[in-house]
Design a protein around this motif. Structure first.
Motif, PDB file in Angstrom:
ATOM      1  N   ALA A 180       3.846  -0.622   8.911  1.00  0.00           N
ATOM      2  CA  ALA A 180       2.236  -0.566   8.523  1.00  0.00           C
ATOM      3  C   ALA A 180       1.743  -1.729   7.557  1.00  0.00           C
ATOM      4  CB  ALA A 180       1.971   0.888   8.047  1.00  0.00           C
ATOM      5  N   GLY A 181       2.428  -1.745   6.809  1.00  0.00           N
ATOM      6  CA  GLY A 181       1.775  -2.926   5.846  1.00  0.00           C
ATOM      7  C   GLY A 181       1.700  -4.222   6.738  1.00  0.00           C
ATOM      8  N   ARG A 182       2.868  -4.475   7.398  1.00  0.00           N
ATOM      9  CA  ARG A 182       2.711  -5.732   8.134  1.00  0.00           C
ATOM     10  C   ARG A 182       1.629  -5.721   9.368  1.00  0.00           C
ATOM     11  NH1 ARG A 182       8.409  -5.383   8.022  1.00  0.00           N
ATOM     12  NH2 ARG A 182       8.496  -4.189   9.966  1.00  0.00           N
ATOM     13  N   ARG A 183       1.306  -4.735   9.669  1.00  0.00           N
ATOM     14  CA  ARG A 183       0.200  -4.516  10.779  1.00  0.00           C
ATOM     15  C   ARG A 183      -1.264  -4.578   9.991  1.00  0.00           C
ATOM     16  NH1 ARG A 183      -0.402  -1.167  15.533  1.00  0.00           N
ATOM     17  NH2 ARG A 183       1.980  -1.341  15.707  1.00  0.00           N
ATOM     18  N   LEU A 184      -1.120  -4.465   8.837  1.00  0.00           N
ATOM     19  CA  LEU A 184      -2.604  -4.265   7.973  1.00  0.00           C
ATOM     20  C   LEU A 184      -2.677  -5.065   6.977  1.00  0.00           C
ATOM     21  CD1 LEU A 184      -2.972  -0.281   7.591  1.00  0.00           C
ATOM     22  CD2 LEU A 184      -4.095  -1.862   9.396  1.00  0.00           C
ATOM     23  N   HIS A 185      -1.423  -6.049   7.061  1.00  0.00           N
ATOM     24  CA  HIS A 185      -1.699  -7.396   5.892  1.00  0.00           C
ATOM     25  C   HIS A 185      -1.627  -6.741   4.685  1.00  0.00           C
ATOM     26  CE1 HIS A 185      -1.803  -9.838   9.325  1.00  0.00           C
ATOM     27  NE2 HIS A 185      -3.043  -9.266   9.916  1.00  0.00           N
ATOM     28  N   MET A 186      -0.625  -5.644   4.260  1.00  0.00           N
ATOM     29  CA  MET A 186      -0.784  -5.102   3.016  1.00  0.00           C
ATOM     30  C   MET A 186       0.512  -4.948   2.543  1.00  0.00           C
ATOM     31  SD  MET A 186      -3.798  -2.062   3.361  1.00  0.00           S
ATOM     32  CE  MET A 186      -2.410  -0.970   3.418  1.00  0.00           C
ATOM     33  N   SER A 187       0.762  -4.765   1.319  1.00  0.00           N
ATOM     34  CA  SER A 187       2.020  -4.759   0.717  1.00  0.00           C
ATOM     35  C   SER A 187       2.724  -3.256   0.978  1.00  0.00           C
ATOM     36  CB  SER A 187       2.362  -4.728  -0.787  1.00  0.00           C
ATOM     37  OG  SER A 187       1.430  -3.800  -1.622  1.00  0.00           O
ATOM     38  N   GLU A 188       3.924  -2.964   1.037  1.00  0.00           N
ATOM     39  CA  GLU A 188       4.661  -1.853   1.325  1.00  0.00           C
ATOM     40  C   GLU A 188       4.129  -0.884   0.237  1.00  0.00           C
ATOM     41  OE1 GLU A 188       9.039   0.398   2.259  1.00  0.00           O
ATOM     42  OE2 GLU A 188       8.765  -1.699   1.788  1.00  0.00           O
ATOM     43  N   ALA A 189       4.179  -1.016  -0.872  1.00  0.00           N
ATOM     44  CA  ALA A 189       3.654  -0.384  -1.917  1.00  0.00           C
ATOM     45  C   ALA A 189       2.283   0.194  -1.713  1.00  0.00           C
ATOM     46  CB  ALA A 189       4.075  -1.206  -3.564  1.00  0.00           C
ATOM     47  N   THR A 190       1.330  -0.596  -1.277  1.00  0.00           N
ATOM     48  CA  THR A 190       0.157  -0.448  -1.141  1.00  0.00           C
ATOM     49  C   THR A 190       0.010   0.767  -0.096  1.00  0.00           C
ATOM     50  OG1 THR A 190      -0.823  -2.449  -2.003  1.00  0.00           O
ATOM     51  CG2 THR A 190      -2.231  -1.008  -0.536  1.00  0.00           C
ATOM     52  N   VAL A 191       0.670   0.474   0.995  1.00  0.00           N
ATOM     53  CA  VAL A 191       0.600   1.516   2.079  1.00  0.00           C
ATOM     54  C   VAL A 191       1.226   3.018   1.551  1.00  0.00           C
ATOM     55  CG1 VAL A 191       1.638   1.989   4.128  1.00  0.00           C
ATOM     56  CG2 VAL A 191       0.988  -0.153   3.771  1.00  0.00           C
ATOM     57  N   LYS A 192       2.249   2.996   0.679  1.00  0.00           N
ATOM     58  CA  LYS A 192       2.953   4.054   0.107  1.00  0.00           C
ATOM     59  C   LYS A 192       1.686   4.916  -0.439  1.00  0.00           C
ATOM     60  CE  LYS A 192       6.989   5.947  -2.314  1.00  0.00           C
ATOM     61  NZ  LYS A 192       8.157   5.620  -2.990  1.00  0.00           N
ATOM     62  N   THR A 193       0.724   4.070  -1.348  1.00  0.00           N
ATOM     63  CA  THR A 193      -0.311   4.692  -2.220  1.00  0.00           C
ATOM     64  C   THR A 193      -1.224   5.093  -1.232  1.00  0.00           C
ATOM     65  OG1 THR A 193       0.129   3.029  -3.929  1.00  0.00           O
ATOM     66  CG2 THR A 193      -2.001   4.225  -3.829  1.00  0.00           C
ATOM     67  N   TYR A 194      -1.579   4.706  -0.224  1.00  0.00           N
ATOM     68  CA  TYR A 194      -2.624   4.982   0.818  1.00  0.00           C
ATOM     69  C   TYR A 194      -2.032   6.366   1.419  1.00  0.00           C
ATOM     70  CZ  TYR A 194      -6.392   1.969   0.948  1.00  0.00           C
ATOM     71  OH  TYR A 194      -7.316   0.838   0.578  1.00  0.00           O
ATOM     72  N   VAL A 195      -0.640   6.514   1.594  1.00  0.00           N
ATOM     73  CA  VAL A 195      -0.160   7.611   2.600  1.00  0.00           C
ATOM     74  C   VAL A 195      -0.281   8.760   1.416  1.00  0.00           C
ATOM     75  CG1 VAL A 195       2.059   8.522   3.404  1.00  0.00           C
ATOM     76  CG2 VAL A 195       1.572   6.308   3.865  1.00  0.00           C
ATOM     77  N   SER A 196       0.391   8.496   0.348  1.00  0.00           N
ATOM     78  CA  SER A 196       0.123   9.662  -0.856  1.00  0.00           C
ATOM     79  C   SER A 196      -1.228  10.032  -1.017  1.00  0.00           C
ATOM     80  CB  SER A 196       0.717   9.160  -2.190  1.00  0.00           C
ATOM     81  OG  SER A 196       1.928   8.817  -2.008  1.00  0.00           O
ATOM     82  N   ARG A 197      -2.300   9.156  -0.887  1.00  0.00           N
ATOM     83  CA  ARG A 197      -3.659   9.676  -1.033  1.00  0.00           C
ATOM     84  C   ARG A 197      -3.966  10.598   0.087  1.00  0.00           C
ATOM     85  NH1 ARG A 197      -7.377   4.701  -1.504  1.00  0.00           N
ATOM     86  NH2 ARG A 197      -5.767   4.296  -3.441  1.00  0.00           N
ATOM     87  N   ILE A 198      -3.764  10.043   1.535  1.00  0.00           N
ATOM     88  CA  ILE A 198      -3.921  10.735   2.908  1.00  0.00           C
ATOM     89  C   ILE A 198      -3.363  12.152   2.729  1.00  0.00           C
ATOM     90  CG2 ILE A 198      -3.464  10.611   5.038  1.00  0.00           C
ATOM     91  CD1 ILE A 198      -3.527   7.468   4.887  1.00  0.00           C
ATOM     92  N   LEU A 199      -1.970  12.486   2.333  1.00  0.00           N
ATOM     93  CA  LEU A 199      -1.300  13.620   2.495  1.00  0.00           C
ATOM     94  C   LEU A 199      -2.242  14.361   1.490  1.00  0.00           C
ATOM     95  CD1 LEU A 199       2.400  12.727   2.134  1.00  0.00           C
ATOM     96  CD2 LEU A 199       1.084  13.137   4.206  1.00  0.00           C
TER      97      LEU A 199
END
Length: 221
Positions: A180-199
Motif C-alpha cells: 500500500a505504501g508503494r502504491r500511495l508513495h508513503m512509508s510503510e510506517a505511515t501506512v501502519k499509522t493510517y491502518v490503526s486510525r482506520i480500525l
C-alpha cells in the motif's frame, strides 16, 4: 534473542500437522512451542496453564471445535492471540472466525517463513493474513454480502478522510502495508499509522474485518 520468547500453543487433531508446525516454529529462536492440544477444550486449558501469547487453532476438532474454543479463549484468556488454521474448503467458518476477532488465518500448506511471520505479527498485536489469502476470503464472501450490508458499510466509511479511504481501499484489495505504501508513495510506517486510525474509527478489530467492510462499501474492488 532479545526478551522472552513468544509462547505458542498448537491445537490440531492431526499429530502430523502439529509435528510439522512445531518443527517449523522451533527453528526460530524467538518462538517457543509450549504445548500441543488435540481438541478445543485441551487448547483452552493449555493456553491458560502456559500463559501462551499465540494460539494456532484448527477449526475442525473433536470434543470442542475451534470456533467454540476461540470464543471461550477470548473470554478467559483475552490476551492470547488466535490464528486460525484452515483450508479453503472451510470458507464460511473462516469468515466467522475473522469476524469474531481472530488475529488472522493461515492455510495448512503455508510456507514456513509465512508461518513464522504470522506468529511474530500476532504476538506484536497485528492481524496476519497473506495478501493472497486475504483476497481469496474477501472475494468469496464480500460479493454475496454486499447487497445486504452495502448501505451500512458506506455509512461507516463516510466518516473517513479521503486518504483514509484510499488506504482502506487497498486493504480491500488485500495489500500489505508495504504494498500500500508503494502504491500511495508513503512509508510503510505511515501506512501502519493510517491502518490503526482506520480500525479505531470503523470499530474493526483487525485489518481483515476492515477489508471486508471496504468491499461491502464498494471499495477495493
Amino acid at each position: 534473542m532479545t526478551g522472552a520468547p513468544i509462547r505458542v500453543v498448537i491445537a490440531d487433531d492431526e499429530p502430523l500437522i502439529r509435528a510439522g508446525i512445531r518443527m517449523i516454529l522451533t527453528s526460530d529462536r524467538e518462538i517457543e512451542v509450549v504445548a500441543e492440544a488435540s481438541n478445543g477444550r485441551e487448547a483452552i486449558e493449555l493456553v491458560r496453564a502456559h500463559r501462551a501469547d499465540v494460539v494456532l487453532l484448527d477449526i475442525q476438532m473433536p470434543v470442542m471445535d475451534g470456533l467454540t474454543a476461540m470464543a471461550e479463549l477470548r473470554r478467559v484468556v483475552p490476551a492470547a492471540r488466535v490464528i486460525v488454521l484452515t483450508t479453503f474448503g472451510e470458507r464460511e467458518n473462516v469468515l466467522r472466525a475473522l469476524e469474531s476477532g481472530g488475529a488472522g488465518f493461515l492455510l495448512k500448506d503455508t510456507a514456513p517463513a509465512e508461518l513464522i511471520g504470522a506468529v511474530r505479527a500476532a504476538a506484536a498485536g497485528d492481524a496476519y493474513l497473506s495478501p493472497g489469502a486475504t483476497r481469496h476470503v474477501v472475494d468469496q464472501f464480500a460479493s454475496g454480502r454486499a447487497a445486504a450490508r452495502g448501505e451500512a458499510a458506506r455509512t461507516r466509511v463516510a466518516g473517513l478522510s479521503g486518504r483514509e479511504c484510499e488506504v482502506l481501499s487497498l486493504l480491500g484489495e488485500g495489500l500489505s502495508n508495504a504494498e500500500a505504501g508503494r502504491r500511495l508513495h508513503m512509508s510503510e510506517a505511515t501506512v501502519k499509522t493510517y491502518v490503526s486510525r482506520i480500525l479505531a474509527k470503523l470499530g474493526c478489530e483487525n485489518r481483515v474485518q476492515a477489508a471486508l467492510l471496504a468491499r461491502d462499501a464498494g471499495l477495493g474492488a
